[in-house]
Design a protein around this motif. Structure first.
Motif: not given
Length: 54
Positions: A23-30
């Protein structure tokens, strides 16, 4: 020596850790994609002046 034999992360702990990292990396990439799109967008001024009606 309170937690001598039981100090490992349980199965749910591993699941929560893995889900939070994803979830953390998905938010960063988004956020990076939205920032890139916002900076890459050409600034168009489509508001033409409207002539007053007599």
């Amino acid at each position: 020596m309170m937690f001598w034999y039981d100090h490992d992360v349980s199965g749910w702990g591993w699941f929560a850790m893995t889900a939070s990292i994803i979830l953390f990396w998905a938010l960063i990439i988004t956020a990076a994609v939205f920032l890139f799109r916002a900076l890459d967008r050409p600034h168009e001024h489509t508001h033409a002046p409207v002539a007053p009606t007599p």
